[in-house]
Design a protein around this motif. Structure first.
Motif, short mmCIF file in Angstrom:
data_model
loop_
_atom_site.label_atom_id
_atom_site.label_comp_id
_atom_site.label_asym_id
_atom_site.label_seq_id
_atom_site.Cartn_x
_atom_site.Cartn_y
_atom_site.Cartn_z
N GLU A 123 0.83 -1.20 0.00
CA GLU A 123 0.00 0.00 0.00
C GLU A 123 0.87 1.26 0.00
O GLU A 123 0.56 2.24 -0.69
CB GLU A 123 -0.93 -0.01 1.22
CG GLU A 123 -2.01 -1.07 1.15
CD GLU A 123 -2.85 -1.13 2.41
OE1 GLU A 123 -2.38 -0.64 3.47
OE2 GLU A 123 -3.98 -1.68 2.37
N THR A 124 1.95 1.21 0.77
CA THR A 124 2.86 2.36 0.83
C THR A 124 3.54 2.58 -0.51
O THR A 124 3.70 3.72 -0.97
CB THR A 124 3.92 2.15 1.93
OG1 THR A 124 3.27 2.00 3.19
CG2 THR A 124 4.88 3.33 2.00
N ALA A 125 3.94 1.50 -1.16
CA ALA A 125 4.60 1.61 -2.47
C ALA A 125 3.67 2.26 -3.49
O ALA A 125 4.09 3.12 -4.28
CB ALA A 125 5.04 0.23 -2.95
N LYS A 126 2.40 1.88 -3.47
CA LYS A 126 1.43 2.44 -4.42
C LYS A 126 1.28 3.94 -4.25
O LYS A 126 1.30 4.70 -5.22
CB LYS A 126 0.07 1.76 -4.24
CG LYS A 126 0.01 0.33 -4.76
CD LYS A 126 -1.35 -0.30 -4.47
CE LYS A 126 -1.37 -1.77 -4.88
NZ LYS A 126 -2.66 -2.42 -4.51
N ILE A 127 1.13 4.40 -3.01
CA ILE A 127 0.90 5.83 -2.81
C ILE A 127 2.20 6.62 -2.96
O ILE A 127 2.19 7.79 -3.36
CB ILE A 127 0.21 6.11 -1.45
CG1 ILE A 127 -0.50 7.48 -1.52
CG2 ILE A 127 1.18 6.07 -0.29
CD1 ILE A 127 -1.58 7.66 -0.50
N THR A 128 3.35 5.98 -2.70
CA THR A 128 4.64 6.65 -2.93
C THR A 128 4.78 7.02 -4.39
O THR A 128 5.24 8.12 -4.73
CB THR A 128 5.81 5.73 -2.52
OG1 THR A 128 5.74 5.45 -1.12
CG2 THR A 128 7.15 6.41 -2.81
N VAL A 129 4.39 6.12 -5.27
CA VAL A 129 4.48 6.38 -6.72
C VAL A 129 3.62 7.58 -7.09
O VAL A 129 4.03 8.43 -7.89
CB VAL A 129 4.04 5.12 -7.51
CG1 VAL A 129 3.93 5.43 -9.00
CG2 VAL A 129 5.03 3.98 -7.28
N GLN A 130 2.45 7.70 -6.48
CA GLN A 130 1.57 8.85 -6.76
C GLN A 130 2.20 10.16 -6.29
O GLN A 130 2.19 11.17 -7.00
CB GLN A 130 0.22 8.65 -6.08
CG GLN A 130 -0.58 7.46 -6.60
CD GLN A 130 -1.84 7.22 -5.76
OE1 GLN A 130 -2.37 8.13 -5.15
NE2 GLN A 130 -2.30 5.98 -5.73
N ILE A 131 2.74 10.13 -5.06
CA ILE A 131 3.34 11.34 -4.50
C ILE A 131 4.61 11.73 -5.27
O ILE A 131 4.89 12.91 -5.48
CB ILE A 131 3.66 11.16 -3.01
CG1 ILE A 131 2.38 10.86 -2.22
CG2 ILE A 131 4.32 12.41 -2.43
CD1 ILE A 131 2.61 10.49 -0.77
N ALA A 132 5.36 10.72 -5.73
CA ALA A 132 6.59 10.98 -6.48
C ALA A 132 6.31 11.80 -7.74
O ALA A 132 7.14 12.63 -8.15
CB ALA A 132 7.27 9.67 -6.84
N LEU A 133 5.15 11.60 -8.35
CA LEU A 133 4.78 12.39 -9.53
C LEU A 133 4.63 13.86 -9.18
O LEU A 133 5.03 14.74 -9.94
CB LEU A 133 3.46 11.86 -10.11
CG LEU A 133 3.53 10.51 -10.84
CD1 LEU A 133 2.12 9.99 -11.11
CD2 LEU A 133 4.29 10.65 -12.15
N VAL A 134 4.06 14.14 -8.00
CA VAL A 134 3.88 15.52 -7.56
C VAL A 134 5.22 16.14 -7.19
O VAL A 134 5.49 17.31 -7.48
CB VAL A 134 2.92 15.58 -6.35
CG1 VAL A 134 2.73 17.02 -5.87
CG2 VAL A 134 1.56 14.97 -6.72
N TRP A 135 6.10 15.34 -6.59
CA TRP A 135 7.38 15.84 -6.11
C TRP A 135 8.46 15.88 -7.20
O TRP A 135 9.56 16.37 -6.96
CB TRP A 135 7.88 14.96 -4.96
CG TRP A 135 7.16 15.14 -3.68
CD1 TRP A 135 5.87 15.54 -3.50
CD2 TRP A 135 7.68 14.92 -2.37
NE1 TRP A 135 5.54 15.57 -2.16
CE2 TRP A 135 6.64 15.19 -1.44
CE3 TRP A 135 8.91 14.49 -1.88
CZ2 TRP A 135 6.81 15.07 -0.06
CZ3 TRP A 135 9.07 14.36 -0.51
CH2 TRP A 135 8.04 14.66 0.39
N GLY A 136 8.19 15.32 -8.36
CA GLY A 136 9.19 15.29 -9.43
C GLY A 136 10.26 14.24 -9.23
O GLY A 136 11.37 14.35 -9.76
N LEU A 137 9.94 13.18 -8.47
CA LEU A 137 10.91 12.10 -8.21
C LEU A 137 10.48 10.78 -8.85
O LEU A 137 10.96 9.71 -8.49
CB LEU A 137 11.08 11.90 -6.70
CG LEU A 137 11.75 13.04 -5.93
CD1 LEU A 137 11.69 12.79 -4.42
CD2 LEU A 137 13.19 13.23 -6.38
N GLU A 138 9.60 10.87 -9.85
CA GLU A 138 9.03 9.66 -10.44
C GLU A 138 10.06 8.79 -11.17
O GLU A 138 9.86 7.58 -11.30
CB GLU A 138 7.87 10.00 -11.38
CG GLU A 138 8.25 10.77 -12.63
CD GLU A 138 8.31 12.28 -12.43
OE1 GLU A 138 8.42 13.00 -13.44
OE2 GLU A 138 8.27 12.73 -11.27
#
Length: 384
Positions: A352-367
């Motif tokens: 679950e953490t991995a899934k939401i990390t990917v979403q947040i990474a898009l906002v933070w520019g770390l995708e």
């Protein structure tokens, strides 16, 4: 060193009794009406609430209260504060408490200007911050550095996204730091605070393409100070000098000074920790102590040099892996969890953490670093 512009507009009032000046300080800025924001009952238990009210009344500053800020501040409570502030005609926001209170104060200061409907779009970095109400604060927990920066973190109740806003316009006009106000911080939260402060300075130290020597030495000194003072505080919670040095180290760790002159880098550990915190409402420092050793093991293979330096300069060890293990053991020593299982979470939480990390990474520019499989690989190192 890389080119940089450093600017920090926050006045710091440091030391015993400074909280009694809050009314006078706010009045100096021409403010007559404020929203007074705080957490639950702690500021009343230590007598700080009464001091603030007395100081505000002495200079005839009108105020309306908004209590109940959570340790992980949430959007719904923030929006309630925006409505209260607008209806009251507040000209500024006063946050009295820990980093969560000050962060919510900043979010409300922006929300009053941009409106409830638009506020979250700023956390998604879809719009530029151009104006905010002035913010003032009295700190009761040293950890986040929010008292001298323009950052604020809020969790969306429904989506569980934990995102941030950042702008010099959100820097507090004045912050009061009295180490005595931190005497009653519970030991576990003092431990989480120490982890957070260390995390603020190691992010670029490890992940940047170039770290200036002066910055590396500054950061290593801050880390050593945090470790030494934390141990002293845990032994004697009323050690004023230890509290004072810890509090100032916390401010210096994220007031911008420790982040200038680097080439590249990002707040990778905070990305992972925000994902955990948003999902499971764990203390931020606890989330960080879970992910930092796991992330360090993963990133070390890409760039071992700063990890070798860290091991040598902070712990007197020769190998990068030894330094990582030493930091993990220190987290354990002070009582902060270093695995999902210690926090009562299992492998399902990793996914679950991995899934939401990917979403947040898009906002933070770390995708480019964090797809689902890579993120899960890192987090599995922190499972047990």
């Amino acid at each position: 060193m890389e080119n940089f512009v450093y600017y920090n507009p926050t006045e710091i009032y440091f030391g015993r009794g400074q909280e009694e000046k809050i009314g006078e300080i706010i009045k100096k800025h021409g403010v007559k009406k404020i929203l007074f924001l705080y957490g639950r009952s702690s500021i009343k238990k230590i007598g700080l609430y009464d001091k603030v009210v007395k100081s505000l009344k002495e200079v005839k500053i009108e105020f309306i209260e908004h209590g109940g800020v959570k340790p992980n501040p949430i959007l719904s409570h923030t929006l309630e504060g925006v409505r209260k502030a607008k209806e009251f005609g507040a000209e500024a926001i006063l946050g009295v408490g820990g980093g969560s209170v000050v962060d919510e104060a900043k979010a409300i200061a922006l929300g009053v200007i941009v409106g409830e409907e638009e506020l979250w779009s700023y956390f998604r970095h879809e719009k530029e911050i151009k104006e905010a109400l002035p913010v003032f604060d009295i700190l009761t927990l040293a950890a986040t550095g929010t008292e001298m920066n323009g950052n604020a973190v809020i969790t969306h109740d429904e989506t569980k996204e934990k995102l941030y806003i950042s702008s010099p316009l959100l820097c507090p006009k004045a912050s009061i730091l009295n180490p005595e106000l931190t005497f009653t911080v519970p030991k576990e939260y003092q431990a989480y605070a120490a982890v957070d402060v260390i995390a603020h300075v190691i992010e670029l130290y490890f992940s940047s393409d170039y770290c200036p020597k002066i910055q590396a030495r500054f950061i290593e000194g801050l880390i050593k100070t945090v470790m030494e003072t934390t141990e002293a505080i845990l032994e004697n919670p009323k050690d004023y000098q230890a509290r004072a040095e810890f509090m100032w180290a916390s401010t210096l760790a994220l007031n911008g000074l420790a982040q200038i002159g680097f080439k590249g880098g990002g707040f990778h550990n905070h990305l992972l920790a925000h994902a955990i915190g948003g999902l499971y409402d764990l203390p931020h420092g606890a989330c960080l102590s879970i992910v930092i050793p796991a992330w360090m093991k993963w990133w070390c293979a890409k760039n071992p040099s700063p990890f070798e330096r860290f091991a040598k300069e902070v712990f007197g060890l020769s190998k990068a892996e030894e330094g990582i293990e030493a930091l993990k053991n220190w987290f354990k020593k002070i009582g902060s969890p270093t695995s999902f299982k210690e926090a009562g979470l299992d492998e399902k939480a990793v996914e679950e953490t991995a899934k939401i990390t990917v979403q947040i990474a898009l906002v933070w520019g770390l995708e480019k670093y964090y797809n689902f499989e890579t993120t899960k690989e890192i987090l599995m190192k922190a499972l047990s």
